[in-house]
Design an enzyme around this catalytic site. Structure first.
Site, PDB file in Angstrom:
ATOM      1  N   ARG A 189       0.689  -1.240   0.033  1.00 32.49           N
ATOM      2  CA  ARG A 189      -0.020   0.092  -0.041  1.00 32.49           C
ATOM      3  C   ARG A 189       0.974   1.558   0.019  1.00 32.49           C
ATOM      4  O   ARG A 189       0.542   2.351  -0.620  1.00 32.49           O
ATOM      5  CB  ARG A 189      -0.962   0.099   1.064  1.00 32.49           C
ATOM      6  CG  ARG A 189      -0.270  -0.107   2.606  1.00 32.49           C
ATOM      7  CD  ARG A 189      -1.452   0.190   3.587  1.00 32.49           C
ATOM      8  NE  ARG A 189      -0.674  -0.059   4.980  1.00 32.49           N
ATOM      9  CZ  ARG A 189      -1.596   0.175   5.986  1.00 32.49           C
ATOM     10  NH1 ARG A 189      -2.707   0.611   5.989  1.00 32.49           N
ATOM     11  NH2 ARG A 189      -0.845   0.236   7.360  1.00 32.49           N
ATOM     12  N   SER A 238      -5.493   4.731   5.090  1.00 33.45           N
ATOM     13  CA  SER A 238      -5.445   3.242   5.113  1.00 33.45           C
ATOM     14  C   SER A 238      -4.730   2.596   3.792  1.00 33.45           C
ATOM     15  O   SER A 238      -3.787   1.879   3.741  1.00 33.45           O
ATOM     16  CB  SER A 238      -6.475   2.763   5.600  1.00 33.45           C
ATOM     17  OG  SER A 238      -6.160   1.549   6.250  1.00 33.45           O
ATOM     18  N   GLU A 246     -19.971   3.902  -0.980  1.00 29.62           N
ATOM     19  CA  GLU A 246     -19.229   3.171  -1.912  1.00 29.62           C
ATOM     20  C   GLU A 246     -19.866   3.443  -3.391  1.00 29.62           C
ATOM     21  O   GLU A 246     -19.523   3.435  -4.315  1.00 29.62           O
ATOM     22  CB  GLU A 246     -18.634   1.910  -1.790  1.00 29.62           C
ATOM     23  CG  GLU A 246     -17.519   1.722  -0.618  1.00 29.62           C
ATOM     24  CD  GLU A 246     -17.967   1.970   0.660  1.00 29.62           C
ATOM     25  OE1 GLU A 246     -19.194   1.880   1.074  1.00 29.62           O
ATOM     26  OE2 GLU A 246     -17.016   1.832   1.533  1.00 29.62           O
ATOM     27  N   HIS A 273      -5.879  -3.934   0.560  1.00 30.88           N
ATOM     28  CA  HIS A 273      -6.194  -4.984   1.589  1.00 30.88           C
ATOM     29  C   HIS A 273      -6.762  -6.125   0.979  1.00 30.88           C
ATOM     30  O   HIS A 273      -7.720  -6.728   1.635  1.00 30.88           O
ATOM     31  CB  HIS A 273      -7.189  -4.373   2.538  1.00 30.88           C
ATOM     32  CG  HIS A 273      -6.286  -3.163   3.532  1.00 30.88           C
ATOM     33  ND1 HIS A 273      -5.855  -1.940   2.864  1.00 30.88           N
ATOM     34  CD2 HIS A 273      -5.838  -3.117   4.677  1.00 30.88           C
ATOM     35  CE1 HIS A 273      -5.049  -1.294   3.874  1.00 30.88           C
ATOM     36  NE2 HIS A 273      -5.446  -1.955   4.794  1.00 30.88           N
ATOM     37  N   ASP A 324      -7.189  -6.970  11.742  1.00 38.06           N
ATOM     38  CA  ASP A 324      -8.747  -6.408  11.659  1.00 38.06           C
ATOM     39  C   ASP A 324      -9.632  -7.376  11.133  1.00 38.06           C
ATOM     40  O   ASP A 324     -11.058  -7.009  11.337  1.00 38.06           O
ATOM     41  CB  ASP A 324      -8.623  -5.440  10.518  1.00 38.06           C
ATOM     42  CG  ASP A 324      -8.051  -3.925  11.129  1.00 38.06           C
ATOM     43  OD1 ASP A 324      -8.187  -3.937  12.477  1.00 38.06           O
ATOM     44  OD2 ASP A 324      -7.706  -3.188  10.577  1.00 38.06           O
ATOM     45  N   ARG A 351      -1.673  -4.784   2.269  1.00 32.52           N
ATOM     46  CA  ARG A 351      -1.125  -4.210   3.337  1.00 32.52           C
ATOM     47  C   ARG A 351       0.282  -4.831   3.543  1.00 32.52           C
ATOM     48  O   ARG A 351       1.103  -4.278   4.158  1.00 32.52           O
ATOM     49  CB  ARG A 351      -2.079  -4.338   4.532  1.00 32.52           C
ATOM     50  CG  ARG A 351      -2.035  -3.696   5.849  1.00 32.52           C
ATOM     51  CD  ARG A 351      -2.878  -3.617   6.872  1.00 32.52           C
ATOM     52  NE  ARG A 351      -2.871  -3.066   7.969  1.00 32.52           N
ATOM     53  CZ  ARG A 351      -2.160  -3.188   9.025  1.00 32.52           C
ATOM     54  NH1 ARG A 351      -1.400  -4.281   9.124  1.00 32.52           N
ATOM     55  NH2 ARG A 351      -1.948  -2.437   9.950  1.00 32.52           N
TER      56      ARG A 351
END
Lengths: 336, 277
Positions: free
Chosen positions: A16, A43, A64, A115, A123, A173
């Site tokens: 990322r 993020s 979204e 991700h 998470d 990530r």
């Protein structure tokens, strides 16, 4: 042991971060690029653009469906919107908007699903994109790219800008080791042979490319010569490379950080079945969601390590040998 | 010239012709949503032929054109009939509606036909696309307006309110939503199936300038659109009160006409009624 160490790959930065840097470079080079964020820029690292080009960065909030619709409108006005969110949220919340507005309309929208896979780790499964390739793969017209390191991420973004039409690019990530040297060839739809080998082929994408290279090193110690292919483009699929692997090595293992259903493996299998059937094995997630845990622990628990690839390679080699023997026996039976 | 500005009498005549076109298209195709088209005829007539929209039929994607997005995609036959009359393509193509190889798809698909701005038909999506166009005008520093026609039932979709929130947040004054409030959705009256009221208050709460109008009164529509063009600090919505199936008594009286074409015999009767409008 960190991914890539057995293969001697240099440590890389989180994909990322590489994405954020690459996106900034793309914005510097191409003034028609705008970035649309679903309130996750810190993020996904799309926020690099917010600081440098605030007027070309729009946070559409946590919505979204609208995010994708706005991108479609901007694309039809000549902009090249990069829509950036978690791959799970983007594809699951805005699937219909992507279907009509992007894919069916052939809009010049570039979707970036961050991700992807399970390695976002702690998470947990609600945030993980383990169905993303199956979902986006279900949409005709959308080019799908799965970079495996910082260099290929930049190449993916660059080619998404210079090629008209819908794109999906998977980000992560995880700190992926460096696979490509600066200046390496990396083109849409052209899989790359990273290691030559005659005994079998490991076809991998994303993080599994480095795992496959680790597996290559392990197998080499045992005298097994594996070919390693980075299949970074899921659509358009490099059929020629897959057929070549089947014909020349006679055994294939596909590895992906994704559900086995509907991902890279099943697409590769279709090509093999239609062209040059040979034994195949698959490394990926079985029909399950995973837990919250450290990324490396998850890779181990859900069998996405180089050792798992090695095990599948041995299985597929055995199957290949059995098949060859079978063929020898059957061809030696006199025809009546 | 940019767009078209007909007289009141010509607009009324044209509205009648458009109803006949829609009737013929859907009857020939033996499918479609004529009643959903009929409620919006005057709205589109005024937009395209009353001097509201600026467009060049021979340069359909002219950068500074005003945009019209049909978010209630099931009214596609009306959009096609309007575009043909406006000169975007020959009227003969209307009779290819819903047939193999024709760009006149059952619901609109973006850009495969001149003047069709967005792919719609899965409801709720058009206002977001319109917002994208409206924001592009700001980024490019050009001054077109964007109109998006929504169905009333369509406003049950959450995405409509995501778009409304964002349009208000970005203060895009060049975006106007129009709601064809004909009070019926697929399975029955909106108020019975999923009530939208208090509807005006919802839009106001989302930061829109709201105007209501009789959606079949051409003069009132002309005035309303002119007034909305003067709103400079926020997006606007025109709630057009309409009658589903307007112009054909037995269609007006029966909401089950929503998703079906008229039979040859029904169409004959409908034609006679429309000719008397």
């Amino acid at each position: 042991m960190p991914v890539g160490e057995k293969a001697g790959l240099p440590r890389g930065k989180p994909l990322r971060d590489a994405f954020g840097e690459a996106l900034l470079r793309i914005c510097e080079q191409y003034p028609q690029v705008v970035v649309l964020d679903g309130d996750l820029g810190n993020s996904t690292k799309a926020e690099t653009v917010r600081k440098a080009f605030p007027e070309r960065f729009l946070n559409l909030g946590i919505a979204e469906s609208n995010l994708v619709g706005v991108a479609v409108g901007l694309a039809f006005c000549g902009f090249i919107p990069f829509v950036v969110s978690f791959s799970s949220f983007l594809l699951c919340n805005a699937y219909d908007q992507i279907r009509l507005g992007v894919a069916m309309s052939r809009a010049n929208v570039k979707l970036v699903g961050s991700h992807g896979g399970i390695t976002l780790g702690k998470d947990g499964p609600t945030q993980m994109g383990i169905e993303d390739l199956a979902l986006v793969g279900g949409l005709p017209t959308c080019t799908i790219l799965i970079p495996c390191d910082a260099y290929s991420m930049y190449k993916a973004l660059e080619q998404a800008v210079t090629h008209e039409g819908p794109f999906f690019i998977r980000s992560s990530r995880y700190a992926m080791p460096r696979v490509y040297e600066e200046g390496s060839s990396w083109e849409i739809g052209k899989a790359n042979i990273l290691r030559e080998g005659k005994d079998l082929t490991i076809i991998a994408c994303g993080l599994m490319v480095a795992c496959a290279l680790d597996a290559w090193a392990e197998l080499q110690k045992e005298g097994i010569e594996a070919r390693v292919v980075d299949l970074h483009t899921l659509r358009p699929l490099d059929r020629a490379m897959i057929v070549k692997a089947a014909r020349e090595t006679g055994a294939i293992v596909v590895a992906e950080e994704h559900l086995l259903h509907g991902g890279v493996g099943s697409n590769v299998a279709r090509v093999v079945a239609e062209s040059y059937p040979c034994p195949m094995r698959f490394v990926g997630l079985e029909d399950t969601y995973t837990d919250s845990a450290d990324a490396d622990e998850l890779l181990e628990a859900y069998h996405l390590t180089s050792s798992d690839i090695v095990a599948k390679c041995k299985e597929v080699l055995e199957a290949k040998n059995v098949a060859r023997k079978g063929n020898t026996i059957s061809s030696s039976i006199p025809r009546s | 010239m940019e767009g078209m500005r007909l007289s009141l009498c010509e607009l009324k005549n044209l509205a009648r012709e458009l109803r006949l076109d829609v009737l013929e298209m859907t009857t020939r195709a033996k499918s479609g949503h004529p009643s959903s088209c009929f409620s919006a005829v005057e709205i589109l007539t005024v937009l395209y032929f009353g001097g509201i929209l600026r467009y060049h039929p021979d340069d359909p994607w002219w950068e500074e054109r005003d945009r019209f997005i049909l978010s209630k995609g099931h009214a596609a036959p009306l959009l096609y009939a309007v575009l043909a009359r406006a000169g975007f393509f020959p009227r003969e193509r209307l009779w290819t509606l819903r047939s193999l190889g024709s760009p006149l798809q059952g619901h609109p698909v973006a850009r495969i036909l001149p003047g069709v701005e967005a792919t719609t038909g899965s409801l709720g999506q058009g206002l977001s696309v319109g917002l994208g166009h409206a924001l592009a005008a700001r980024l490019r520093n050009v001054s077109y307006r964007v109109y998006v026609l929504l169905g009333d039932g369509e406003c049950q979709e959450g995405q409509v309110w995501e778009a409304a929130m964002a349009a208000s947040h970005f203060r895009v004054s060049n975006l106007t939503a129009i709601v064809d409030y004909n009070k019926f959705q697929e399975t029955g009256p909106v108020a019975r199936e999923m009530n939208l009221e208090p509807f005006r208050a919802k839009w106001e709460a989302f930061g829109f300038y709201v105007q209501e109008v009789d959606g079949h009164n051409i003069e009132a529509l002309l005035e309303a659109f002119a007034a909305l063009q003067k709103v400079v600090d926020r997006p606007s919505v025109l709630i057009a009160h309409t009658v589903k199936g307007k112009g054909v008594s037995f269609v007006e009286a029966d909401y089950t006409f929503h998703g079906r074409a008229l039979t040859e015999e029904e169409a004959k009767k409908a034609r006679e009624e429309i000719l008397c409008l």
